[in-house]
Design a protein around this motif. Structure first.
Motif, PDB file in Angstrom:
ATOM      1  N   ARG A 568      59.333  84.032  56.873  1.00  0.00           N
ATOM      2  CA  ARG A 568      59.182  82.940  57.847  1.00  0.00           C
ATOM      3  C   ARG A 568      60.268  83.001  58.912  1.00  0.00           C
ATOM      4  NH1 ARG A 568      55.574  79.571  55.592  1.00  0.00           N
ATOM      5  NH2 ARG A 568      55.179  80.104  53.430  1.00  0.00           N
ATOM      6  N   GLN A 569      61.398  83.611  58.554  1.00  0.00           N
ATOM      7  CA  GLN A 569      62.523  83.617  59.489  1.00  0.00           C
ATOM      8  C   GLN A 569      62.506  84.802  60.442  1.00  0.00           C
ATOM      9  OE1 GLN A 569      65.627  83.690  56.710  1.00  0.00           O
ATOM     10  NE2 GLN A 569      65.528  81.505  56.230  1.00  0.00           N
ATOM     11  N   HIS A 570      62.027  85.947  59.921  1.00  0.00           N
ATOM     12  CA  HIS A 570      62.252  87.170  60.692  1.00  0.00           C
ATOM     13  C   HIS A 570      61.113  87.481  61.641  1.00  0.00           C
ATOM     14  CE1 HIS A 570      65.808  87.903  58.491  1.00  0.00           C
ATOM     15  NE2 HIS A 570      65.202  88.016  57.339  1.00  0.00           N
TER      16      HIS A 570
END
Lengths: 1140, 86
Positions: A568-570
């Motif tokens: 979800r972050q990258h």
């Protein structure tokens, strides 16, 4: 009449001889492009490697003579390098900022490239000891027509013409555009390239001999060149001008490198040195060395000490021991590297046997620089690596001081594009690790782990993984754990994690016992502050999961959460790596978890459908495939959530153009079809069968084929059926590419539909009939191929009328002139005959077969194979429809086919003899075959013997054995040998039946086993073998013992085939006469005083043990003696002495 | 023969590793006979009628006899002879 005499009939027209001569001559000169130069270069390893691979030449550490530096020194130097790298980066950044500022101010369009001069490679600062060639980037290809102009300052005098034609053949131009290589330049020639130099300095010998190249006189020159009245003047010859004396004198220009050229006697060597530049295969005899296959100019540098004057072994008396060793090693290496196979073999053995005596230092000082040579070729590299391997075994721990040097040279092999090179590299490093020990390996490779150069870190990681596989993962784990948590540099962490990735890739499921430890070691990397480390961690988790599949999910518990948070972050590359890791972990999970996690990550995958990054697209496809194949994912989910987006994003024409995308997309779609069902997938894409792009149609077809082949067509409803057949017919008709995908697809779909295809058959057949008469040969061929695929289904649909129509049309087409199409037509006819049967066949067999006889003479393999198959089928099933005379004619034609290259053709021909013999009786066929034993060609004879054996198998041995025995009396070696071979096959085929014939052939075998010719005895041994196996246990021991006595004297044969045959016969006798009697033969020589005798007897004893150890127990001799008892050994087998 | 040093002999080592009882030109009398004895004992154990016969002769039960034969396989011919100097 007389007029005709003036007109000689020319058979062909060609260029005038003098032009041909001139071109041949041009080719001999140095400045003409050599068309084969590129080919010669590609053999060199360095020439075809990428820039990344070539970075191995940048490693200055670990080169040069002497032992490795100490750990301390190396660590200090590496730290220094890193510091320098940091400073350089910093300065670069400052410069960049500054120029950017300026750019903003001036709006200057100067590209920042102007700074490129600043980008000095860090090593140049560090060492300063770089050899000059390393500073320039390696030339990829030596283009004959570009570079040289640059290097020559005075070259503006002439724009060098690329090829000489006869018209510009003035000496004035001949001189300056000499292509300069190191070998043909003399200082004199390069210094004076004046326009009036009339000395032809190139290819001198040849030019002097040629009249056209003789020196021009002044008058001639005056006539040719413009004179004083046009404003030119003749300048005097400069004082320092020294014409180059002759071409052979040019070669010693290399003398400063240490290569001494002899004047006369070594002319041959000079020539080979010059010719060897392009890897000439000329063999050269060099005194003191032996016969070499080639000698490259670089070799003459390396081996100067043993090549030049005083290089021979006779001059060895004036050297010290160390120098002698060195000279000996050089001689051996040259022999190994360049020698002919026998020379190489002995040298390799010598260097192995004397390795410890030479010592590690002198050996590696000579071997390793050779391996770093830029012009090294594959074969040389292979041989040198082999030397290292052999030497390593012998040196064992003596190798320690040289481990780093060896690693520097061998590590690049690990990333070579050649599989065998990689294997060799792994072998060496693992042997090295075993010899040097873990502690030494770690301390040697430790400094390279956070080396500034990514190339060094990469190869080191791979080398470490090899060490891990050689010494075991547990031994290396503590070290790896420390490296992966290094606080000092992210490079170390990166490399440590990469080592674990490589371990997983290399060791496969062998990582399972250590899986949790390995995963825990890398786990922290997922939250690393460096993006590269995070990416590498995800990749190594993917590799670990891949090699652990389908086990080991519990080991991944710790990383699941960070991975899911991570996706979800990258973005970008890191995301791709994380998705890859998830894709490999999901299949390991339990169904309900898998379903949950798939639903978690699907939105992200669907978001990434839109990405333009090709790598990301492939990874997404891969992950979708893996997700779809897990149990926990429901068909409805796939149908509703995935498929619409999937088809929108991926089923586009562009995907068919790249091969990797194509493959991945087909695989993924097939996997989705397993869940979603045939109609869902095929329904979506079958309209695309009519797409205008052919590669795309092909991709659709391949997918449809694979889906239907794996799931079947039961799910296909009527509407889809119509669309599908329609689309396939369209795609088939529009096919232009040469492959079988359309054909396979057509056959698969039609076969899967089964009798539902019946309504479409008339349409399909009329399409085939129409295309069978098409103008293009390829179309005709495809139509015929399709016929052979569809024949069974047409028959089972009961459309016999269509088949007979097809049969007749194809029969009429047999005059086809294109062999590929003809072969397909015959195969189609064969397929029809196969399903229809010989009696119903239309055209009737009695018409068909005579039509085939002339086609048998066709030389094309495809035609031959199809024809022989059809004929064999007819001979097998419907021989009675054809007169015996026709069959005999075919027999003679078949003899020619025994010479065919393709095994399938020979086998079919040999089998046909059997069928024909069955149909018309063996006598005539046999006499044809026995006569054929007289021919020269070995292959034809061998096939005849097989055919004889097959005839005797089908018609009974009694029909053939008398004829063979009779033929054996022919006083001709080939015939007699052929008879023996035929007998061997006969007894092999008839098995037990040979018991009726054993006494008839004993006389022949007596003769054959006592023949002078060893091939004779070998073949006779083969007969004995098959006989013995055939009659084992049937009570023919007396005959077999007689034969054994005749076989036994051959046990000392040295030729590998003969001794193999003899040993086989004796082993077969173990079955025939029993293990006991054979043991008593073998006992005679087990402890013979001569080792050579013992070796043979022990070999036989070992085969006895393998085959019948239990059966020999009662037959062992009684060897107990009081003398042994006195010294403490009791050899009596007391259990066997018991009596109740 | 010299050829065999690099090719066949490596196979010979594998052969020895895989199959006990196989030998080579330097096998000693003691090694050879030890294998023979073990083969013999194994043959007796492997053929129940033979084992029954031997146990009757020894006056032991078959299980005991079997155990003893297996025990005997450790050094069926006694201690190896002392090394000679070659």
């Amino acid at each position: 009449m007389s007029e005709e005499a003036y007109r000689p009939a020319l058979q062909s027209y060609t260029a005038p001889q003098e032009i041909l001569d001139e071109h041949a001559e041009l080719a001999d000169q140095d400045d003409t492009p050599d068309v084969f130069e590129d080919t010669a270069r590609s053999k060199q390893v360095a020439a075809r490697q990428s820039d990344y691979h070539l970075r191995r030449f940048n490693r200055a550490d670990g080169q040069g003579e002497g032992e490795d530096e100490s750990y301390e020194d190396r660590m200090r130097r590496i730290n220094l390098q890193r510091e320098e790298e940091r400073v350089r980066r910093h300065k670069e950044q400052l410069e960049k900022d500054k120029t950017e500022d300026e750019k903003m101010v001036l709006d200057d369009k100067t590209p920042p490239r102007a700074l490129a001069g600043d980008e000095t490679p860090p090593r140049a600062i560090a060492g300063g000891d770089t050899p000059p060639r390393d500073t320039t980037p390696p030339k990829k290809k030596r283009r004959w027509d570009v570079e040289e102009v640059k290097e020559e300052p005075g070259a503006e005098t002439s724009a060098a013409p690329k090829r000489k034609s006869r018209w510009d053949q003035t000496p004035s131009e001949a001189a300056p555009e000499v292509k300069k290589s190191r070998w043909d330049q003399t200082p004199a020639a390069s210094a004076t390239t004046s326009a009036i130099t009339s000395t032809p300095s190139v290819g001198g010998m040849m030019m002097v001999e040629d009249k056209r190249y003789r020196r021009m006189t002044d008058e001639e020159l005056d006539g040719l060149l413009p004179g004083g009245e046009e404003g030119y003047e003749i300048v005097p010859v400069p004082d320092d001008y020294r014409p180059a004396p002759s071409v052979r004198k040019m070669v010693p220009a290399q003398a400063e490198h240490g290569f001494m050229m002899q004047d006369d006697s070594d002319a041959a060597r000079a020539r080979s040195a010059a010719g060897g530049m392009q890897g000439s295969q000329e063999q050269t005899e060099i005194e003191g060395i032996g016969t070499l296959q080639f000698l490259k100019p670089e070799d003459t540098q390396y081996f100067a000490k043993v090549l030049g004057e005083g290089g021979g072994e006779d001059d060895d008396n004036s050297y010290t021991v160390e120098e002698l060793k060195e000279r000996k090693i050089m001689r051996l290496l040259l022999k190994i590297k360049n020698g002919t196979p026998p020379v190489r073999k002995t040298a390799l053995r010598q260097i192995t046997d004397r390795a410890r005596e030479f010592g590690a230092g002198p050996l590696f000082d000579k071997i390793l620089p050779l391996l770093m040579e830029r012009t090294l070729e594959d074969q040389e590299r292979h041989l040198l690596v082999k030397v290292i391997d052999r030497v390593l075994y012998k040196l064992d721990d003596l190798v320690r001081p040289y481990v780093h040097k060896i690693l520097v040279v061998i590590e690049p092999l690990l990333i070579d594009e050649d599989y065998y090179a990689r294997v060799e590299g792994r072998e060496i490093i693992s042997n090295l690790a075993k010899a040097a020990g873990l502690a030494h390996m770690i301390s040697t490779m430790r400094p390279d782990i956070d080396h500034v150069d990514e190339y060094v870190r990469n190869t080191t990681a791979r080398a470490f993984s090899v060490v891990a596989s050689a010494l075991g993962i547990p031994a290396l784990l503590p070290f790896l754990r420390a490296v992966c948590r290094s606080k000092k540099s992210w490079q170390a962490r990166h490399t440590g994690i990469r080592i674990i990735q490589q371990i997983a890739i290399m060791m496969g499921c062998a990582v399972l016992p250590h899986l949790r430890n390995l995963v825990d070691t890398v786990a922290d990397g997922l939250q690393d502050e460096q993006q590269k480390v995070r990416t590498m961690t995800a990749l190594s988790l993917a590799a670990l999961a891949e090699s652990a599949a389908p086990y080991g999910i519990e080991s991944f518990d710790n990383v699941l959460k960070p991975l899911w948070l991570g996706i979800r972050q990258h973005r970008g590359k890191t995301l791709a790596a994380f998705l890859k890791a998830i894709g490999y972990i999901i299949p390991l999970m339990d169904p309900e978890y898998a379903g949950y996690y798939v639903r978690e990550c699907m939105p992200i995958l669907i978001r990434e459908f839109q990405t333009s990054d090709e790598e990301m697209r492939r990874i997404v496809l891969q992950v979708i495939k893996q997700c779809a194949s897990t149990e926990g994912v429901t068909p409805t989910y796939i149908k509703e959530e995935v498929l619409p987006e999937f088809f929108k994003a991926f089923w586009v024409r562009r995907m068919a153009l790249d091969k990797r995308n194509y493959k991945q997309l087909v695989e993924t779609t097939v996997e989705l079809a397993q869940k979603a069902g045939v109609s869902e997938i095929v329904g979506r894409i079958c309209n695309d069968l009519k797409d205008e792009s052919e590669p795309y149609r092909k991709m659709v077809m391949e997918t449809v084929t694979k889906v239907i082949a794996s799931i079947g067509a039961a799910d296909v409803d009527e509407r889809l059926e119509v669309l599908l057949i329609d689309g396939i017919i369209f795609a088939f008709q529009e096919q232009t590419l040469e492959d079988t995908i359309m054909l396979d697809g057509f056959a698969t779909v039609v076969n899967a539909l089964g009798d539902r295809v019946k309504p479409y058959l008339p349409q399909i057949v009329s399409m085939i009939l129409w295309r069978l008469t098409n103008k293009s040969a390829k179309v005709r061929m495809l139509a015929a191929d399709l016929t052979s695929r569809l024949a069974p289904i047409i028959k089972s649909s009961g459309e016999d009328g269509l088949l007979s129509k097809l049969g007749v049309v194809i029969f009429e087409q047999l005059g086809e002139e294109y062999p590929d199409a003809l072969g397909s037509l015959i195969a189609a006819e064969g397929a029809i005959a196969n399903v229809v049967g010989m009696t119903q066949m239309n055209p009737p067999v009695k018409d068909l077969l005579p039509r085939m006889t002339p086609i048998l003479r066709n030389r094309h393999e495809k035609v031959q194979e199809a024809t022989i198959n059809l004929i064999g089928r007819i001979a097998d099933r419907g021989a009675e429809f054809v007169p015996a005379k026709e069959w005999m004619r075919i027999c003679f034609e078949l003899l020619d086919l025994l010479k065919a290259h393709k095994k399938a053709i020979r086998r079919a021909a040999v089998n046909s003899f059997g069928y024909i013999a069955k149909a018309i009786g063996p006598q005539d066929v046999l006499s044809v075959l026995l006569t054929n034993l007289k021919v020269q060609e070995r292959q034809s004879r061998v096939c005849s013997t097989v055919a004889i054996a097959i005839v005797s198998e089908t018609c009974g041995p009694f029909t053939c054995i008398p004829a063979i025995l009779n033929e054996y009396r022919t006083p001709e070696l080939n015939v007699r040998n052929g008879c023996l071979k035929a007998l061997a096959f006969v007894f092999e085929y008839v098995g037990e039946m040979s018991k009726d014939y054993i006494h008839s052939v004993v006389g022949l075998l007596e003769d054959a086993l006592t023949d002078r010719d060893h091939v004779h005895r070998q073949t006779a041994c083969a007969i004995v073998k098959h006989l013995a196996i055939g009659v084992a246990g049937l009570g023919y021991e007396e005959a077999l013992t007689h034969l054994l006595n005749l076989v036994w004297p051959n046990i000392f044969e040295t030729s590998p085939h003969v001794i193999g045959g003899v040993m086989d016969a004796i082993e077969a006798m173990r079955l025939g006469v029993g293990a006991g009697p054979i043991l008593s033969y073998v006992l005679q020589g087990l402890f013979h005083p001569a080792r050579r005798v013992r070796e043979v007897y022990w070999r036989m004893y070992n085969t006895l043990i393998l085959g019948a150890s239990d059966a020999m127990v009662p037959f062992y001799p009684n060897l107990g003696s009081s003398a042994d008892l006195a010294s403490g050994q009791d050899y009596t087998r007391h259990e066997l002495m018991m009596w109740v | 023969m010299s050829e065999l040093r690099y090719t066949a002999n490596t196979q010979l080592e594998q052969l020895h590793a895989r199959y006990t009882g196989t030998g080579h030109a330097d096998t000693t009398k003691y090694e050879w006979l030890t294998h023979q004895h073990r083969d013999t004992l194994a043959a007796i154990i492997g053929h129940p009628p033979l084992l029954g016969y031997v146990s009757i002769a020894d006056g032991e039960c078959q299980a005991r006899e079997r155990f003893e034969l297996i025990e005997k396989m450790v050094q069926p011919c006694g201690k190896p002879p002392g090394k000679t100097d070659d």
